[in-house]
Design a protein around this motif. Structure first.
Motif, short mmCIF file in Angstrom:
data_model
loop_
_atom_site.label_atom_id
_atom_site.label_comp_id
_atom_site.label_asym_id
_atom_site.label_seq_id
_atom_site.Cartn_x
_atom_site.Cartn_y
_atom_site.Cartn_z
N LEU A 109 0.83 -1.20 0.00
CA LEU A 109 0.00 0.00 0.00
C LEU A 109 0.87 1.25 0.00
CD1 LEU A 109 -2.96 1.01 0.19
CD2 LEU A 109 -2.63 1.11 2.68
N ALA A 110 1.94 1.25 0.80
CA ALA A 110 2.83 2.41 0.85
C ALA A 110 3.50 2.63 -0.50
CB ALA A 110 3.89 2.20 1.94
N ALA A 111 3.91 1.57 -1.16
CA ALA A 111 4.54 1.71 -2.48
C ALA A 111 3.56 2.28 -3.50
CB ALA A 111 5.07 0.36 -2.94
N LEU A 135 1.31 6.10 9.12
CA LEU A 135 0.66 4.81 8.88
C LEU A 135 -0.85 4.94 9.01
CD1 LEU A 135 0.66 1.78 8.41
CD2 LEU A 135 1.14 1.46 10.86
N ARG A 136 -1.30 5.64 10.03
CA ARG A 136 -2.74 5.82 10.23
C ARG A 136 -3.37 6.55 9.04
NH1 ARG A 136 -2.23 7.44 14.91
NH2 ARG A 136 -2.79 5.54 16.03
N ASP A 163 5.99 7.03 2.93
CA ASP A 163 7.18 6.63 3.66
C ASP A 163 6.75 6.02 4.99
OD1 ASP A 163 9.68 6.31 4.77
OD2 ASP A 163 9.92 8.43 5.30
N VAL A 164 6.67 4.67 5.01
CA VAL A 164 6.26 3.95 6.22
C VAL A 164 7.26 2.82 6.45
CG1 VAL A 164 4.47 2.50 7.28
CG2 VAL A 164 3.81 4.48 5.90
N GLY A 169 8.50 6.04 16.14
CA GLY A 169 7.88 7.09 16.92
C GLY A 169 6.58 7.61 16.35
N PRO A 170 5.98 8.60 17.04
CA PRO A 170 4.63 9.08 16.72
C PRO A 170 4.44 9.59 15.30
CG PRO A 170 5.27 9.82 18.90
CD PRO A 170 6.49 9.19 18.30
N ASP A 171 5.45 10.21 14.70
CA ASP A 171 5.29 10.69 13.32
C ASP A 171 5.03 9.52 12.38
OD1 ASP A 171 5.62 13.28 14.11
OD2 ASP A 171 7.71 13.44 13.44
#
Length: 298
Positions: free
Chosen positions: A29-31, A55-56, A36-37, A48-50
């Motif tokens: 899905l990211a590709a 991702l969310r 950038d996940v 971390g949170p970023d």
């Protein structure tokens, strides 16, 4: 988010997110979206949170058919491999009583959390076997526990700040060879390979309204052995984090297994233990069921 590690057939483990009865492949899905996940769940937690927010956002933009598989078609693995697992003993009052009868532990309630460790090599996933070596144990036991996945580095954390250091929650079955306790020490009893079933998913904190009010239960071959609720913990999650981090750093991806309610096999009359051919299912409300067969490892 409900995050997993899964396989398709004999392929390598993949990072996924569960959406209903579908699994979204995060890397694919990211590709497709140029996002950038990080490529696996542990890397996401550590980033971390970023990274969690990216991702969310990515998952919120996905349509039901994007990079998806039927959940029934995939094999589940442990969601991540923790750097360390910190187990909590005697954290439900009724379990303190049954342990004093059956395991020669103290009758008095502990005045601080009882801690022990499990190595990463003990971790196994949903559907994977619990290894029963009859040359080492005739007393293989179960313990259904809520697992807390640490999301931020924690050292000397105050109780009121503890919630901010949690990424999510899962299930752990604290398997124990009761007859392998050595001079009061539990490491070999609880740390053998496959003695830390973990999963089936990590559910992020935003999806668990109150982790201190979740039903927990465990079945062996369909028969209920444990049934309780996390509100009955003697030491609640913030106290556990504060106590552990008073002298030990918890890192992102570390897991706290918060203790077992009563109903363990050793406490039954007569005692009951796991044997090859058994199926043990640990359930925590809002997370799911972690199921593992017991197999002969000799």
């Amino acid at each position: 988010m409900r995050l997993i590690t899964y396989t398709l057939g004999t392929g390598a483990p993949r990072f996924g997110a569960v959406a209903g009865d579908r699994v979204v492949d995060v890397a694919a899905l990211a590709a497709a979206h140029g996002a950038d996940v990080p490529p696996d769940l542990l890397s996401v937690v550590q980033a971390g949170p970023d990274a969690w927010d990216r991702l969310r956002t990515l998952l919120a933009s996905a349509s039901p058919s994007d990079a998806a598989h039927a959940l029934a078609d995939v094999g589940l693995r442990a969601p991540l491999r923790p750097g360390k697992v910190v187990g909590i003993g005697l954290n439900y009052v009724e379990h303190v009583e049954e342990s004093s009868r059956s395991l020669d532990t103290a009758k008095e309630l502990p005045d601080r959390p009882v801690l022990f460790g499990k190595p990463a090599t003990a971790v196994t996933g949903h559907g994977q076997p619990i290894l029963h070596n009859g040359d080492l144990t005739r007393q293989l036991d179960w313990e259904c526990e809520l697992a807390v996945v640490i999301g931020r580095t924690a050292f000397r954390v105050a109780e009121e700040d503890a919630w901010d250091h949690i990424f999510g929650y899962s299930i752990m079955n604290d398997i124990s060879a009761r007859d392998q306790r050595r001079s009061g020490q539990w490491f070999f009893s609880k740390g053998q390979d496959s003695y830390c079933p973990f999963g089936p998913a990590v559910v992020t904190t935003d999806e668990i309204a109150d982790p201190l009010d979740l039903d927990v239960s465990l079945r062996v071959n369909g028969e209920t052995k444990q049934k309780s609720n996390t509100r009955h913990m003697l030491f609640r999650i913030p106290r556990l984090i504060a106590d552990i981090t008073s002298g030990m750093t918890l890192e992102p991806g570390d897991v706290i297994s918060t203790g077992s309610p009563s109903g363990v096999g050793a406490g039954m009359v007569p005692p009951q233990f796991l044997w090859p051919g058994d199926l043990v299912e640990a359930t925590v409300e809002g997370i799911g069921t972690l199921a593992n067969p017991v197999v002969d490892a000799r």
